[in-house]
Enzyme design. Structure first.
Site, mmCIF file in Angstrom:
data_model
loop_
_atom_site.group_PDB
_atom_site.id
_atom_site.type_symbol
_atom_site.label_atom_id
_atom_site.label_comp_id
_atom_site.label_asym_id
_atom_site.label_seq_id
_atom_site.Cartn_x
_atom_site.Cartn_y
_atom_site.Cartn_z
ATOM 1 N N LYS A 119 0.821 -1.210 0.000
ATOM 2 C CA LYS A 119 0.000 0.000 0.000
ATOM 3 C C LYS A 119 0.850 1.253 0.000
ATOM 4 O O LYS A 119 0.486 2.259 -0.606
ATOM 5 C CB LYS A 119 -0.942 -0.005 1.203
ATOM 6 C CG LYS A 119 -2.001 -1.066 1.064
ATOM 7 C CD LYS A 119 -3.272 -0.686 1.743
ATOM 8 C CE LYS A 119 -4.344 -1.651 1.283
ATOM 9 N NZ LYS A 119 -5.613 -1.444 1.920
ATOM 10 N N LYS A 127 -4.039 -10.165 -7.054
ATOM 11 C CA LYS A 127 -5.298 -10.425 -6.349
ATOM 12 C C LYS A 127 -6.438 -9.584 -6.921
ATOM 13 O O LYS A 127 -6.226 -8.428 -7.287
ATOM 14 C CB LYS A 127 -5.049 -10.033 -4.879
ATOM 15 C CG LYS A 127 -6.099 -10.427 -3.910
ATOM 16 C CD LYS A 127 -5.817 -9.827 -2.539
ATOM 17 C CE LYS A 127 -6.190 -8.370 -2.469
ATOM 18 N NZ LYS A 127 -6.395 -7.804 -1.146
ATOM 19 N N LYS A 159 -10.625 -4.185 -5.148
ATOM 20 C CA LYS A 159 -11.597 -3.132 -5.407
ATOM 21 C C LYS A 159 -11.069 -2.083 -6.383
ATOM 22 O O LYS A 159 -11.823 -1.425 -7.062
ATOM 23 C CB LYS A 159 -11.946 -2.442 -4.078
ATOM 24 C CG LYS A 159 -12.431 -3.417 -3.022
ATOM 25 C CD LYS A 159 -12.431 -2.842 -1.602
ATOM 26 C CE LYS A 159 -12.466 -4.001 -0.609
ATOM 27 N NZ LYS A 159 -12.800 -3.690 0.750
HETATM 28 P P1 TYM Z 1 -10.399 -6.269 3.049
HETATM 29 O O1 TYM Z 1 -11.483 -5.270 3.230
HETATM 30 O O2 TYM Z 1 -9.266 -5.908 2.149
HETATM 31 O O3 TYM Z 1 -10.967 -7.648 2.550
HETATM 32 C C1 TYM Z 1 -12.058 -8.259 3.213
HETATM 33 C C2 TYM Z 1 -11.930 -9.765 3.269
HETATM 34 O O4 TYM Z 1 -11.966 -10.313 1.971
HETATM 35 C C3 TYM Z 1 -10.807 -11.095 1.731
HETATM 36 N N1 TYM Z 1 -10.425 -10.867 0.325
HETATM 37 C C4 TYM Z 1 -10.202 -11.843 -0.551
HETATM 38 N N2 TYM Z 1 -10.275 -13.174 -0.440
HETATM 39 C C5 TYM Z 1 -9.990 -13.909 -1.543
HETATM 40 N N3 TYM Z 1 -9.643 -13.360 -2.730
HETATM 41 C C6 TYM Z 1 -9.559 -12.024 -2.888
HETATM 42 N N4 TYM Z 1 -9.225 -11.500 -4.059
HETATM 43 C C7 TYM Z 1 -9.863 -11.197 -1.761
HETATM 44 N N5 TYM Z 1 -9.890 -9.853 -1.568
HETATM 45 C C8 TYM Z 1 -10.240 -9.668 -0.282
HETATM 46 C C9 TYM Z 1 -9.767 -10.558 2.697
HETATM 47 O O5 TYM Z 1 -8.785 -11.520 2.971
HETATM 48 C C10 TYM Z 1 -10.619 -10.239 3.895
HETATM 49 O O6 TYM Z 1 -10.872 -11.400 4.657
HETATM 50 N N6 TYM Z 1 -7.966 -5.579 7.333
HETATM 51 C C11 TYM Z 1 -9.074 -6.264 6.716
HETATM 52 C C12 TYM Z 1 -10.416 -5.892 7.324
HETATM 53 C C13 TYM Z 1 -10.448 -6.070 8.795
HETATM 54 C C14 TYM Z 1 -10.511 -7.309 9.500
HETATM 55 C C15 TYM Z 1 -10.499 -6.958 10.879
HETATM 56 C C16 TYM Z 1 -10.583 -8.638 9.108
HETATM 57 C C17 TYM Z 1 -10.396 -5.076 9.700
HETATM 58 N N7 TYM Z 1 -10.422 -5.596 10.960
HETATM 59 C C18 TYM Z 1 -10.527 -7.916 11.864
HETATM 60 C C19 TYM Z 1 -10.630 -9.618 10.126
HETATM 61 C C20 TYM Z 1 -10.589 -9.242 11.484
HETATM 62 C C21 TYM Z 1 -9.095 -5.888 5.243
HETATM 63 O O7 TYM Z 1 -8.542 -4.908 4.842
HETATM 64 O O8 TYM Z 1 -9.852 -6.710 4.479
#
Ligand code: TYM
Length: 337
Positions: A117, A199, A202
């Site tokens: 990032k 990956k 968004k």
């Molecule tokens: P975030 O918002 O980037 O993604 C949300 C969840 O989706 C999964 N994910 C994917 N899985 C498979 N293939 C993909 N292309 C893909 N893109 C996203 C991510 O692994 C995630 O599980 N920091 C976290 C959000 C968060 C969180 C937490 C998660 C904040 N606090 C506490 C668990 C526990 C995040 O940025 O996810």
């Protein structure tokens, strides 16, 4: 002991920094729904995490509510699961500060997501981007979560959470439950449909690499028809993530949609080329997402209902989270108010 107390606890969340993607659904939400009956579940809309990169305020508000509607439309019943907006529960920021004093600079510097990032946002490498995993640790430890269902890319953050919890517990006794990451066997890392070596994220909403849960069927079909397969000369559907990344990714998506194994998929398309395979994957995704989109659109017209869900969720979450913060403050030696 009553039913709620005997169940183990889950916490997870997604940043409303873009519309929900097929990757987040397959890597995370689908598992949340499957685990909902067995566990005591907390699912948040991680708006505080979203602001580590600049957001348009009106868009962030819209996406947060839309994401809540999509959580419910995916099958998360607000009666059984605590659905809440992170910024509504002040304990997240409070515990994050305390834990930041138990997290090492070197540990945060090693986080691969921070490095990625920082490279992408070179003009805004703010402190929040760096300390983001501490806030994530607070999210998890506040609820004494046993299990954290996430996609592959979040595993390192859950491991850091365990290190922080371990360090804190070693000094103050058993304050935090040790969480385990829960990563699905298929769908843990859905790749971009345009650049299958990276990956699905968004940020690729405009180039056709990413499918969102609310996309229209014709747009989804277009993305899959145009999906990049592979440049090897053999036009055959075979699972090999090393040399056939594009096709293997499509096979994963098809497998999650249909429940079929890679072997079954290979047999189904044997003798047929990518030209037949790609639209079939598109159709499977359209059918998977159709009921979710229709239900989310219906829920989004009922703002009063969504408001009642997030208010009730925040009230329930704050009770549990507040208890953990009070315990931590006492351990640290803060005078009780
Ligand atoms: P975030 O918002 O980037 O993604 C949300 C969840 O989706 C999964 N994910 C994917 N899985 C498979 N293939 C993909 N292309 C893909 N893109 C996203 C991510 O692994 C995630 O599980 N920091 C976290 C959000 C968060 C969180 C937490 C998660 C904040 N606090 C506490 C668990 C526990 C995040 O940025 O996810």
């Amino acid at each position: 002991m009553d039913e709620q107390n005997r169940k183990k606890t889950i916490l997870s969340g997604i940043k409303p920094s873009g519309d929900l993607t097929l990757g987040s659904y397959m890597g995370a939400i689908k598992n949340w729904v499957e685990l909902a009956d067995e566990y005591n579940c907390y699912y948040m809309l991680a708006d505080m995490h979203a602001v580590t990169v600049r957001q348009d305020p009106a868009e962030l508000r819209r996406r947060t509510l839309s994401q809540l509607a999509q959580y419910i439309a995916c099958g998360l019943d607000p009666e059984k699961n605590t659905l809440f907006i992170q910024s509504h529960v002040p304990a997240h920021a409070e515990l994050a500060w305390a834990l930041s004093c138990y997290t090492m600079f070197g540990e945060l510097s090693r986080m691969t997501q921070f490095k990625d990032k920082a490279a992408k946002n070179a003009d805004n490498i703010n402190a929040g981007l760096f300390t983001y995993p501490v806030l994530m640790a607070a999210d998890i430890l506040l609820y004494q979560a046993d299990l954290v269902p996430v996609g592959e890319d979040q595993k390192q953050h859950v491991e850091l959470t365990r290190d922080i919890a371990h360090r804190f517990n070693a000094v103050y006794g058993d304050v935090f439950t040790m969480p385990e990451p829960f990563i699905p066997k298929t769908g843990a890392r859905i790749m971009s449909l345009q650049t299958p070596c990276s990956k699905m994220s968004k940020s690729e909403q405009d180039n056709g690499g990413c499918v969102c849960l609310l996309d229209k069927p014709e747009d989804i079909m277009r993305c899959f028809r145009r999906a990049v397969t592979d440049c090897d000369t053999v036009d055959c559907v075979r699972f090999d993530p090393e040399t056939k990344q594009g096709v293997s990714n499509l096979m994963q998506i098809y497998s999650v949609c249909t429940g079929k194994s890679f072997q079954q998929i290979q047999e189904e398309f044997s003798g047929l080329g990518y030209g037949a395979f790609k639209p079939r994957v598109g159709e499977a995704v359209v059918e998977l997402l159709r009921p979710i989109r229709e239900e989310a659109e219906r829920l989004l017209r009922d703002k009063a209902y969504l408001e009642s869900v997030y208010r009730d969720g925040a009230r329930r979450a704050a009770q549990v989270a507040g208890r953990t913060v009070r315990k931590v403050y006492k351990k640290l030696g803060f005078v009780q108010p």
